[in-house]
Design an enzyme around this catalytic site. Structure first.
Site, PDB file in Angstrom:
ATOM      1  N   SER A  50     -25.060  -6.089  15.884  1.00  0.00           N
ATOM      2  CA  SER A  50     -25.207  -6.392  17.976  1.00  0.00           C
ATOM      3  C   SER A  50     -25.862  -7.949  18.465  1.00  0.00           C
ATOM      4  CB  SER A  50     -25.682  -5.490  18.738  1.00  0.00           C
ATOM      5  OG  SER A  50     -25.268  -5.534  20.073  1.00  0.00           O
ATOM      6  N   HIS A  57     -19.632   1.079  19.012  1.00  0.00           N
ATOM      7  CA  HIS A  57     -20.744  -0.087  19.185  1.00  0.00           C
ATOM      8  C   HIS A  57     -21.180   0.833  17.709  1.00  0.00           C
ATOM      9  CE1 HIS A  57     -22.726  -3.624  19.922  1.00  0.00           C
ATOM     10  NE2 HIS A  57     -23.859  -2.845  19.729  1.00  0.00           N
ATOM     11  N   ASP A  90     -15.089  -0.401  20.359  1.00  0.00           N
ATOM     12  CA  ASP A  90     -16.528  -0.998  20.963  1.00  0.00           C
ATOM     13  C   ASP A  90     -16.293  -0.855  22.762  1.00  0.00           C
ATOM     14  OD1 ASP A  90     -18.818  -2.082  21.601  1.00  0.00           O
ATOM     15  OD2 ASP A  90     -18.812  -3.671  19.763  1.00  0.00           O
TER      16      ASP A  90
END
Length: 230
Positions: free
Chosen positions: A109, A189, A157
């Site tokens: 991320s 995610h 995601d």
């Protein structure tokens, strides 16, 4: 150099590889270190360190604030903290005695954003990036063949859309870069065992593009590239 970190593995002999992990917003280096533990059996000669973001984010850390972040200001926020990010990578290279050619940056991320942008900011920062569910703040306008970029992204995601990884792959390929994209079906995610397996396979078995470039030009691959030391 003072910064939050968690040493996942420190080999008894001098390290031959350096794997640095970078977490997402609100996480911490110990938690991301659990991801790092998957690399330990396969890289016994590596110094593996999970790095904490430079700012507090609730009970965790972050590299830059996502409050009010937009496509227009994201790059500016990344650029503001990039010198500190680069200094941390260089610190661990100096501490370990491992060159950038045997250094891999592994991020999730926001940590993946920093890893990708770090390679964009300094082409010799490391040789490989594993970017889990990440993106560039803004797409690169050049590519360096000595960088091997591996994008691993959840197909579902909803935080960083898969389209950002697809766009990054297309941009790097058009620039002549060394990039692959693996899409993990039905994954949001997050990082799961499929993501980890893809990352391990990349680091263990993928031959960097610049090897072929060097062979075609009559050169010889550098002996301290991470692929040489497995």
């Amino acid at each position: 150099m003072k910064h939050d970190h968690f040493v996942v593995q420190s080999p008894l002999a001098p390290a031959k590889q350096l794997l640095l992990l970078f977490h997402g917003v609100g996480d911490n280096p110990v938690s991301m270190g659990e991801i790092g533990s998957w690399f330990v059996p396969h890289f016994p000669d590596a110094l593996i360190v999970s790095i904490g973001g430079i700012e507090a984010a609730g009970a965790g850390r972050q590299w830059f604030s996502v409050d009010g972040v937009t496509e227009e200001n994201r790059q500016q926020r990344v650029d503001a903290v990039m010198p500190q990010f680069i200094d941390i990578v260089r610190f661990w290279q100096q501490q370990s005695g491992v060159s950038p050619l045997a250094t891999a940056l592994i991020g999730f991320s926001q940590g993946a954003i920093m890893a990708l942008e770090g390679m964009k900011a300094q082409s010799d920062l490391a040789s490989r990036v594993i970017a889990f569910n990440g993106r560039y703040a803004s797409l690169p306008d050049n590519a360096v063949s000595a960088q091997t970029i591996h994008l691993i992204h959840g197909g579902e995601d909803r935080v960083i859309d898969l389209a950002w990884a697809v766009n990054a792959q297309e941009a790097l390929l058009n620039l002549g870069g060394d990039v692959t994209l693996d899409i993990v079906d039905d994954l949001g995610h997050a990082i799961d065992d499929r993501s980890i397996e893809l990352a391990l396979n990349h680091l263990r078995y993928t031959v960097p593009k610049h090897y072929f470039d060097e062979a075609l030009s009559g050169g010889k691959p550098n002996d301290d590239d991470i692929i040489e030391l497995l």
